[in-house]
Motif scaffolding. Structure first.
Motif, mmCIF file in Angstrom:
data_model
loop_
_atom_site.group_PDB
_atom_site.id
_atom_site.type_symbol
_atom_site.label_atom_id
_atom_site.label_comp_id
_atom_site.label_asym_id
_atom_site.label_seq_id
_atom_site.Cartn_x
_atom_site.Cartn_y
_atom_site.Cartn_z
ATOM 1 N N THR A 81 -8.388 -0.954 9.513
ATOM 2 C CA THR A 81 -7.093 -1.049 8.833
ATOM 3 C C THR A 81 -6.048 -0.087 9.387
ATOM 4 N N THR A 132 -2.529 5.784 1.671
ATOM 5 C CA THR A 132 -3.665 4.905 1.966
ATOM 6 C C THR A 132 -3.583 4.311 3.374
ATOM 7 N N ILE A 133 -2.538 4.656 4.114
ATOM 8 C CA ILE A 133 -2.333 4.102 5.458
ATOM 9 C C ILE A 133 -2.653 5.153 6.516
ATOM 10 N N THR A 136 1.730 -5.745 5.004
ATOM 11 C CA THR A 136 1.287 -4.629 4.159
ATOM 12 C C THR A 136 1.631 -3.287 4.806
ATOM 13 N N ALA A 137 0.746 -2.788 5.668
ATOM 14 C CA ALA A 137 0.929 -1.454 6.241
ATOM 15 C C ALA A 137 2.101 -1.373 7.214
ATOM 16 N N PRO A 151 0.832 -1.212 0.000
ATOM 17 C CA PRO A 151 0.000 0.000 0.000
ATOM 18 C C PRO A 151 0.864 1.258 0.000
ATOM 19 N N GLU A 152 0.369 2.298 -0.616
ATOM 20 C CA GLU A 152 1.083 3.568 -0.610
ATOM 21 C C GLU A 152 0.841 4.279 0.723
#
Length: 206
Positions: free
Chosen positions: A165, A84-85, A142-143, A80-81
């Motif tokens: 998330t 988006t976090i 991911t994050a 993820p960019e």
């Protein structure tokens, strides 16, 4: 002598014994055979002790050492960019102002900022390292790795019962500052495109 030889003067003819040419030929052949068998046995012993007849890798020889090369470049990981976090920045130290300062810097680097304040009782004054990164199980690959490029050395944990998330950055006692932006950007690039693993190839004829 039965009239076969005529004696003249004071010399007598020499009576030579016939040469045994057959025996000499047989001895010569036997010698050649013995030498041949001995030479063949010597070569067999050399083969045994030098590896079964393989050629040594001298000048012009065959080098059977495995060739090491890089495998094809792997595909970039789908991470993820930062935009988006969502990151909650929480201060678990006795130093005031760290959460806001850190949150402002993360925002400049593209992250979305959620809650900013003191850590919960569970972590308050209990994080001895630089920081603790918390998130749901889905954030493990991911994050959390993406956020980890901003604070190298921070511990990562997931909470199975956690919803949503968003992830937390809990500032610990050893915290001084986030990684410098160029270093963090380089770490993020390396994370997205890992280096190819070396492969070993066997040369032909080995």
């Amino acid at each position: 002598m039965g009239g076969k030889y005529r004696i003249t003067g004071n010399r007598y003819p020499r009576m030579r014994r016939p040469r045994r040419r057959g025996r000499l030929v047989a001895v010569g052949i036997a010698s050649v055979v013995v030498l041949g068998v001995g030479g063949w046995g010597t070569l067999q012993l050399i083969d045994v002790f030098t590896g079964g007849g393989r050629k040594a890798s001298a000048a012009g020889g065959t080098d059977c050492a495995p060739a090491t090369g890089a495998s094809p470049s792997p595909r970039a990981r789908a991470l993820p960019e930062p935009r988006t976090i969502t990151v909650n920045v929480l201060n678990a130290t006795t130093r005031s102002g760290l959460a806001k300062k850190t949150a402002d810097e993360l925002k400049k680097r593209g992250f979305k900022i959620g809650d900013v304040g003191n850590a919960t009782k569970e972590y308050d004054k209990k994080v001895k390292g630089t920081g603790l990164l918390l998130g749901p199980a889905s954030a493990l690959d991911t994050a959390l790795p993406v956020l980890g490029t901003q604070l190298p050395g921070a511990e990562r944990r997931t909470e199975a019962a956690r919803k949503g998330t968003a992830v937390d950055l809990v500032i610990g006692d050893a915290f001084k500052d986030l990684a410098k932006k160029p270093d963090a950007d380089r770490a993020l690039t390396e994370l997205a495109t890992p280096e190819p693993a070396p492969t070993t190839k066997k040369k032909k004829g080995c």
